[in-house]
Design an enzyme around this catalytic site. Sequence first.
Site, PDB file in Angstrom:
ATOM      1  N   HIS A 177      48.550  14.425  78.775  1.00 22.75           N
ATOM      2  CA  HIS A 177      48.461  15.094  80.076  1.00 22.75           C
ATOM      3  C   HIS A 177      47.025  15.519  80.353  1.00 22.75           C
ATOM      4  O   HIS A 177      46.185  15.529  79.454  1.00 22.75           O
ATOM      5  CB  HIS A 177      49.441  16.271  80.154  1.00 22.75           C
TER       6      HIS A 177
ATOM      7  N   TYR B  19      50.309  28.504  81.802  1.00 31.38           N
ATOM      8  CA  TYR B  19      50.160  29.885  81.318  1.00 31.38           C
ATOM      9  C   TYR B  19      50.280  30.819  82.523  1.00 31.38           C
ATOM     10  O   TYR B  19      49.766  30.499  83.600  1.00 31.38           O
ATOM     11  CB  TYR B  19      48.763  30.122  80.750  1.00 31.38           C
TER      12      TYR B  19
ATOM     13  N   PRO C  36      47.770  32.251  69.380  1.00 33.32           N
ATOM     14  CA  PRO C  36      48.161  30.919  69.875  1.00 33.32           C
ATOM     15  C   PRO C  36      47.679  30.600  71.296  1.00 33.32           C
ATOM     16  O   PRO C  36      47.708  29.435  71.692  1.00 33.32           O
ATOM     17  CB  PRO C  36      49.684  30.926  69.797  1.00 33.32           C
TER      18      PRO C  36
ATOM     19  N   LYS D  88      44.807  26.512  69.377  1.00 36.76           N
ATOM     20  CA  LYS D  88      43.719  26.030  68.515  1.00 36.76           C
ATOM     21  C   LYS D  88      44.052  25.929  67.030  1.00 36.76           C
ATOM     22  O   LYS D  88      43.356  25.229  66.287  1.00 36.76           O
ATOM     23  CB  LYS D  88      42.489  26.950  68.665  1.00 36.76           C
TER      24      LYS D  88
ATOM     25  N   TYR E 122      38.529  24.227  75.818  1.00 34.79           N
ATOM     26  CA  TYR E 122      39.979  24.015  75.732  1.00 34.79           C
ATOM     27  C   TYR E 122      40.263  22.618  75.159  1.00 34.79           C
ATOM     28  O   TYR E 122      41.160  22.439  74.326  1.00 34.79           O
ATOM     29  CB  TYR E 122      40.625  24.196  77.111  1.00 34.79           C
TER      30      TYR E 122
HETATM   31  P1  RFL Z   1      50.690  26.257  57.315  1.00 34.27           P
HETATM   32  O1  RFL Z   1      51.369  25.446  58.343  1.00 34.27           O
HETATM   33  O2  RFL Z   1      50.987  27.703  57.245  1.00 34.27           O
HETATM   34  O3  RFL Z   1      51.023  25.578  55.905  1.00 34.27           O
HETATM   35  C1  RFL Z   1      50.688  26.218  54.692  1.00 34.27           C
HETATM   36  C2  RFL Z   1      51.679  25.770  53.632  1.00 34.27           C
HETATM   37  O4  RFL Z   1      51.351  26.388  52.382  1.00 34.27           O
HETATM   38  C3  RFL Z   1      52.543  26.846  51.767  1.00 34.27           C
HETATM   39  N1  RFL Z   1      52.211  27.942  50.831  1.00 34.27           N
HETATM   40  C4  RFL Z   1      52.040  27.763  49.515  1.00 34.27           C
HETATM   41  N2  RFL Z   1      52.116  26.664  48.762  1.00 34.27           N
HETATM   42  C5  RFL Z   1      51.893  26.810  47.430  1.00 34.27           C
HETATM   43  N3  RFL Z   1      51.600  28.005  46.847  1.00 34.27           N
HETATM   44  C6  RFL Z   1      51.524  29.129  47.574  1.00 34.27           C
HETATM   45  N4  RFL Z   1      51.238  30.300  46.999  1.00 34.27           N
HETATM   46  C7  RFL Z   1      51.742  29.029  48.972  1.00 34.27           C
HETATM   47  N5  RFL Z   1      51.723  29.920  49.990  1.00 34.27           N
HETATM   48  C8  RFL Z   1      52.006  29.249  51.105  1.00 34.27           C
HETATM   49  C9  RFL Z   1      53.410  27.271  52.930  1.00 34.27           C
HETATM   50  O5  RFL Z   1      54.797  27.300  52.561  1.00 34.27           O
HETATM   51  C10 RFL Z   1      53.100  26.202  53.954  1.00 34.27           C
HETATM   52  O6  RFL Z   1      53.967  25.103  53.878  1.00 34.27           O
HETATM   53  O7  RFL Z   1      49.103  26.118  57.386  1.00 34.27           O
HETATM   54  P2  RFL Z   1      48.165  24.860  57.812  1.00 34.27           P
HETATM   55  O8  RFL Z   1      48.626  23.624  57.093  1.00 34.27           O
HETATM   56  O9  RFL Z   1      46.788  25.353  57.659  1.00 34.27           O
HETATM   57  O10 RFL Z   1      48.494  24.603  59.362  1.00 34.27           O
HETATM   58  C11 RFL Z   1      48.131  25.561  60.331  1.00 34.27           C
HETATM   59  C12 RFL Z   1      49.114  25.556  61.505  1.00 34.27           C
HETATM   60  O11 RFL Z   1      50.440  25.641  60.989  1.00 34.27           O
HETATM   61  C13 RFL Z   1      48.861  26.702  62.495  1.00 34.27           C
HETATM   62  O12 RFL Z   1      47.483  26.909  62.666  1.00 34.27           O
HETATM   63  C14 RFL Z   1      49.463  26.415  63.892  1.00 34.27           C
HETATM   64  O13 RFL Z   1      50.859  26.325  63.821  1.00 34.27           O
HETATM   65  C15 RFL Z   1      49.062  27.496  64.893  1.00 34.27           C
HETATM   66  N6  RFL Z   1      49.707  27.327  66.213  1.00 34.27           N
HETATM   67  C16 RFL Z   1      49.233  26.397  67.118  1.00 34.27           C
HETATM   68  N7  RFL Z   1      48.183  25.609  66.811  1.00 34.27           N
HETATM   69  C17 RFL Z   1      47.756  24.637  67.681  1.00 34.27           C
HETATM   70  O14 RFL Z   1      46.768  23.937  67.385  1.00 34.27           O
HETATM   71  N8  RFL Z   1      48.386  24.408  68.881  1.00 34.27           N
HETATM   72  C18 RFL Z   1      49.459  25.147  69.269  1.00 34.27           C
HETATM   73  O15 RFL Z   1      50.038  24.858  70.326  1.00 34.27           O
HETATM   74  C19 RFL Z   1      49.898  26.212  68.404  1.00 34.27           C
HETATM   75  N9  RFL Z   1      50.946  26.977  68.731  1.00 34.27           N
HETATM   76  C20 RFL Z   1      50.801  28.116  66.562  1.00 34.27           C
HETATM   77  C21 RFL Z   1      51.409  27.909  67.854  1.00 34.27           C
HETATM   78  C22 RFL Z   1      51.329  29.075  65.693  1.00 34.27           C
HETATM   79  C23 RFL Z   1      52.411  29.847  66.089  1.00 34.27           C
HETATM   80  N10 RFL Z   1      52.901  30.780  65.144  1.00 34.27           N
HETATM   81  C24 RFL Z   1      54.241  30.811  64.691  1.00 34.27           C
HETATM   82  C25 RFL Z   1      51.963  31.615  64.416  1.00 34.27           C
HETATM   83  C26 RFL Z   1      52.484  28.677  68.252  1.00 34.27           C
HETATM   84  C27 RFL Z   1      52.974  29.669  67.389  1.00 34.27           C
HETATM   85  C28 RFL Z   1      54.118  30.514  67.888  1.00 34.27           C
HETATM   86  C1  PHB Z   2      53.381  25.279  72.278  1.00 30.62           C
HETATM   87  O1  PHB Z   2      53.797  24.314  72.920  1.00 30.62           O
HETATM   88  O2  PHB Z   2      54.008  25.704  71.291  1.00 30.62           O
HETATM   89  C2  PHB Z   2      52.125  25.959  72.684  1.00 30.62           C
HETATM   90  C3  PHB Z   2      51.423  25.488  73.791  1.00 30.62           C
HETATM   91  C4  PHB Z   2      50.250  26.127  74.175  1.00 30.62           C
HETATM   92  C5  PHB Z   2      49.800  27.215  73.454  1.00 30.62           C
HETATM   93  C6  PHB Z   2      50.499  27.669  72.343  1.00 30.62           C
HETATM   94  C7  PHB Z   2      51.678  27.039  71.961  1.00 30.62           C
HETATM   95  O3  PHB Z   2      48.660  27.837  73.822  1.00 30.62           O
END
Ligand code: RFL
Ligand code: PHB
Length: 394
Positions: A75, A203, A295, A299, A387
């Site tokens: 998009h 947003y 979030p 990023k 962005y």
């Molecule tokens: P993760 O995904 O947390 O994975 C880390 C893994 O390590 C494991 N772990 C261990 N393993 C061994 N020994 C230990 N002691 C351990 N402790 C933990 C965990 O079980 C897990 O499997 O980190 P990683 O790989 O660095 O990835 C990062 C992303 O997951 C995170 O930055 C994003 O999800 C953030 N985020 C978003 N990012 C985007 O780029 N675009 C988005 O649209 C976006 N939306 C979001 C988000 C995060 C959200 N939440 C829930 C915080 C929306 C939300 C709501």
């Molecule tokens: C999502 O689709 O989960 C999402 C999209 C945009 C954001 C954060 C999360 O800024």
Amino acid sequence: MSQTQTQVAIIGGGPAGLLLSQRLHLEGIRSVVIERQSREHVLERIRAGVLEWGSVEVLRDSGVGQRMDLEGHVHDGTGIVWGGEHRLSLNTRAAVGRPMMAYGQTNITEDLYNALDARGASIIDSAEDVTLHGLDTSNPRVTYDKNGARQELECEFVAGCDGFHGVSRESIPRNVRTEYEKNYPFGWLGIMSETPPLDEIIYANSDRGFALCSQRNPMLSRYYIQCDLDANLNDWPDERFWEELKVRFPQDISASIVTGTSIEKSIAPLRSFVSEPMSYGRLFLAGDAAHIVPPTGAKGLNLAISDVFYLSRALACFYREGEERFLRDYSETALRRVWGAARFSWWLTNLLHRFPDQTTFDLRAQEQELGYLAQSESYMKAVCEQYAGLPFED
Ligand code: RFL
Ligand code: PHB
């Protein structure tokens, strides 16, 4: 104690750890992924949904882009609405020539597990009491419990990809680390529903707080609303969520939101956090293990991917040519992009949310800035550039 040996021990089997294993494999470097949770648990976590184009290219280049290219939704950018009537579009394709891709983190993780399984990669899940040793030597070790038995993995490098609550960052001596942190006085309540999403990701800055309409695929929608930090999921049945979401958008947009039964509902606090440096001896941190962004701006996952891009390149140069320069510079290089995204996410969070201590002056300043962004081509370009994601450094 049973012993094994590898080149790179990867702590954490989230997107950062799995992608690193995949990229190292393509460079002929052996690794073992050690994950604390079960695979089912990792695959059930619903998180990110929006990819920068640079991330799309890294995933393709890592051989895991096929399903993303078929099912992901390319998009032009994202809409912002405010004051119940005003709207603008962060059209990144028009402003900086780079579109965005909606493709869920759950799918990316699944694609990576499939790629790793197909080549028989070594992934240890449900590992308990993971402990790092000898990080300041050239032969570090990782110990953990698996099925009640103590295991030891000898390696040459450790990649800390274990997220914010992992052990890797904490294994760097406290006097070597500097932590920068900001907590926000609200959270996001998110739901997933099997309903068709809006065409656009939008947003909203509204009197009642931030809201977001997002998407996963033509029959899967993701929505968020700003909520109090002490909000309780039991107080948020679907009907209340939909009602609150809709009042935060202008009438014509609310009328197009298709509601239905939620299949997931969760609350996430918002936090900015950066730990420096991102390396210590033979330990290198990547992704949420080193930094968290709110979030807003999407990023977090994109930063995990850019860290892995830099780290895999550094390790490949080391193993291929004996060149240590990229490993030495890894922390500094990765942190430049991290701080760019940390600043941008903080800025966008401030622009779009309601804060408990906001004055009428603060609210007028938010409105002014959104109005200025809507009519200034140069400001729009600067915002879209961030962005869409800053380019990777050579
Ligand atoms: P993760 O995904 O947390 O994975 C880390 C893994 O390590 C494991 N772990 C261990 N393993 C061994 N020994 C230990 N002691 C351990 N402790 C933990 C965990 O079980 C897990 O499997 O980190 P990683 O790989 O660095 O990835 C990062 C992303 O997951 C995170 O930055 C994003 O999800 C953030 N985020 C978003 N990012 C985007 O780029 N675009 C988005 O649209 C976006 N939306 C979001 C988000 C995060 C959200 N939440 C829930 C915080 C929306 C939300 C709501
Ligand atoms: C999502 O689709 O989960 C999402 C999209 C945009 C954001 C954060 C999360 O800024």
